[in-house]
Write a protein that holds these residues in place. Structure first.
Motif, PDB file in Angstrom:
ATOM      1  N   LEU A 196      35.711  19.794  16.920  1.00  0.00           N
ATOM      2  CA  LEU A 196      34.544  20.659  17.070  1.00  0.00           C
ATOM      3  C   LEU A 196      33.522  20.409  15.971  1.00  0.00           C
ATOM      4  O   LEU A 196      32.312  20.485  16.204  1.00  0.00           O
ATOM      5  CB  LEU A 196      34.976  22.126  17.075  1.00  0.00           C
ATOM      6  CG  LEU A 196      35.777  22.577  18.307  1.00  0.00           C
ATOM      7  CD1 LEU A 196      36.303  23.994  18.108  1.00  0.00           C
ATOM      8  CD2 LEU A 196      34.938  22.488  19.569  1.00  0.00           C
TER       9      LEU A 196
ATOM     10  N   ARG B 175      39.805  21.782  15.331  1.00  0.00           N
ATOM     11  CA  ARG B 175      38.700  22.111  14.430  1.00  0.00           C
ATOM     12  C   ARG B 175      37.951  20.856  14.002  1.00  0.00           C
ATOM     13  O   ARG B 175      36.716  20.846  13.916  1.00  0.00           O
ATOM     14  CB  ARG B 175      39.235  22.858  13.209  1.00  0.00           C
ATOM     15  CG  ARG B 175      38.134  23.359  12.282  1.00  0.00           C
ATOM     16  CD  ARG B 175      38.690  24.129  11.096  1.00  0.00           C
ATOM     17  NE  ARG B 175      39.345  25.363  11.533  1.00  0.00           N
ATOM     18  CZ  ARG B 175      40.618  25.659  11.285  1.00  0.00           C
ATOM     19  NH1 ARG B 175      41.377  24.804  10.634  1.00  0.00           N
ATOM     20  NH2 ARG B 175      41.117  26.800  11.687  1.00  0.00           N
TER      21      ARG B 175
ATOM     22  N   LEU C  57      38.058  17.831  23.225  1.00  0.00           N
ATOM     23  CA  LEU C  57      36.905  18.723  23.159  1.00  0.00           C
ATOM     24  C   LEU C  57      35.571  17.994  23.108  1.00  0.00           C
ATOM     25  O   LEU C  57      34.544  18.591  22.795  1.00  0.00           O
ATOM     26  CB  LEU C  57      37.055  19.644  21.938  1.00  0.00           C
ATOM     27  CG  LEU C  57      38.376  20.423  21.886  1.00  0.00           C
ATOM     28  CD1 LEU C  57      38.444  21.283  20.634  1.00  0.00           C
ATOM     29  CD2 LEU C  57      38.564  21.275  23.137  1.00  0.00           C
TER      30      LEU C  57
ATOM     31  N   ALA D   6      34.234  23.170  25.969  1.00  0.00           N
ATOM     32  CA  ALA D   6      35.207  23.142  24.875  1.00  0.00           C
ATOM     33  C   ALA D   6      35.250  24.483  24.161  1.00  0.00           C
ATOM     34  O   ALA D   6      36.331  24.995  23.832  1.00  0.00           O
ATOM     35  CB  ALA D   6      34.854  22.021  23.914  1.00  0.00           C
ATOM     36  N   GLU D   7      34.081  25.062  23.917  1.00  0.00           N
ATOM     37  CA  GLU D   7      34.016  26.323  23.188  1.00  0.00           C
ATOM     38  C   GLU D   7      34.658  27.461  23.978  1.00  0.00           C
ATOM     39  O   GLU D   7      35.188  28.408  23.384  1.00  0.00           O
ATOM     40  CB  GLU D   7      32.563  26.668  22.865  1.00  0.00           C
ATOM     41  CG  GLU D   7      31.901  25.721  21.861  1.00  0.00           C
ATOM     42  CD  GLU D   7      31.508  24.385  22.473  1.00  0.00           C
ATOM     43  OE1 GLU D   7      31.224  23.449  21.698  1.00  0.00           O
ATOM     44  OE2 GLU D   7      31.503  24.257  23.725  1.00  0.00           O
TER      45      GLU D   7
END
Length: 370
Positions: A230, A227, A257, A94-95
């Motif tokens: 995450l 965001r 994510l 995901a990052e």
């Protein structure tokens, strides 16, 4: 050094190459050397037998690329102006995909924008090489794992009961098996979220769902949506692994994510086939629309022609939905009649029943299949 051995050896750094040569390797046959700067290794390349080696996106000193190709190696140069590494050796995280504060600046967004450019032969080649590399990485990742697919609608909003049910399914299944989804938003995101929290109390999942519900959709802001995901994921960094298999074909929808590994493809047809083939422990189908119905019958076709050793369970969740809203169940049941797949096709009304049928929970009562 990456511990690969046998017929295929993956070499992904200069240190790895030097270590193998120092250990006595004299032949690179079967080696796949990816994105390594070899400009300072001319002497080593001359001393080694390179026939049967593959050099993908490597940098050579002047004349070395031509010399190793003439000696029987396959040299595939890097393709300029491509936002992704077409010779990558691992699945995405995901990052890695969302690598910028604003989603529109991320690798994921740049790759989608690039894929929508007017067609050029180099672009076609780059996408083919990339998807082949993802294929290879996915085969390595799934080795030793049993995967259950969770398919369902991309339109389920965070905060909706359908989203929460998909998350609960992922949590139940993920307790004993590896969850795989199509990698998108909606029910797919929820299932990967649940799998990430499979070793956590149900209250933790409830808290995560409540936090995510504050940003229910990726519209109007993908950045805010990503965001929030995450932020939640960071609270559970060491949860069980799960898989997402999205595609830039649907690049207007961002990948979820919560999967720990993301096999993202450019070609949707390849991705659909891989997604079904990967789920060797069966597939659970939550309510969905055209894409989910397509996946039901793609999977049914595989089971229809399978032998007894190859059939995987198919579990449809939602009796009202699959018998009246979209009456897939009558056709599926008729198709299965008299085939080896017949006892492996199920219609249930709760995710707990579905999880039990694929080995992810305790089944206490199974209603009659209408």
């Amino acid at each position: 050094m990456k511990r690969t051995r046998g017929r295929i050896v993956h070499v992904e750094s200069l240190d790895d190459l030097d270590h193998r040569l120092a250990a006595g390797a004299t032949s690179m046959s079967g080696w796949r050397v990816r994105s390594v700067d070899l400009t300072g290794r001319s002497a080593e390349l001359r001393r080694s037998r390179v026939d049967g080696a593959t050099f993908l996106g490597c940098t050579f000193a002047s004349g070395d690329a031509e010399r190793v190709a003439a000696a029987g190696a396959l040299v595939l140069p890097a393709i300029p102006d491509v936002p992704v590494d077409v010779h990558r050796s691992a699945l995405y995280t995901a990052e890695e995909l969302v690598d910028a504060p604003a989603y529109e600046d991320s690798l994921d967004a740049r790759a989608y924008a690039w894929s929508q450019r007017p067609w050029e032969p180099e672009q076609e080649l780059a996408q083919t090489l990339h998807d082949h590399a993802v294929d290879q990485a996915l085969q390595e990742w799934v080795r030793g794992r049993r995967l259950v697919g969770v398919m369902g609608g991309h339109a389920a909003l965070r905060g909706d009961p359908t989203y929460a049910a998909a998350a609960r399914l992922g949590q139940l299944v993920g307790a004993g098996l590896t969850v795989a989804t199509g990698g998108g938003p909606g029910a797919m995101e929820a299932a990967n979220l649940g799998a990430r929290l499979a070793d956590r109390p149900a209250a933790d999942l409830d808290d995560a769902l409540a936090e995510l519900a504050e940003v229910p959709s990726f519209r109007p802001s993908v950045t805010d949506w990503a965001r929030s995901a995450l932020t939640v994921a960071a609270q559970f960094p060491d949860g069980p692994e799960s898989l997402g298999i999205p595609t830039w074909h649907y690049g207007h929808e961002p990948p979820n994510l919560f999967a720990s590994a993301i096999a993202k493809y450019f070609r949707n047809a390849v991705r659909e086939a891989v997604l079904l083939e990967t789920c060797d422990a069966g597939i659970v189908f939550l309510p969905g629309a055209g894409g989910t119905v397509q996946e039901v019958f793609q999977d049914a076709c595989e089971n229809y022609y399978a032998d007894e050793s190859s059939v995987a369970p198919m579990v449809l969740v939602g009796e009202e939905y699959w018998t009246r809203v979209l009456p897939v169940w009558p056709l599926l049941r008729a198709l299965a009649a008299g085939r080896v797949m017949e006892p492996h096709v199920h219609l249930v009304d709760t995710v707990e029943e579905a999880a039990a049928l694929v080995g992810g929970g305790q089944l206490h009562h199974l209603p009659s299949e209408t």
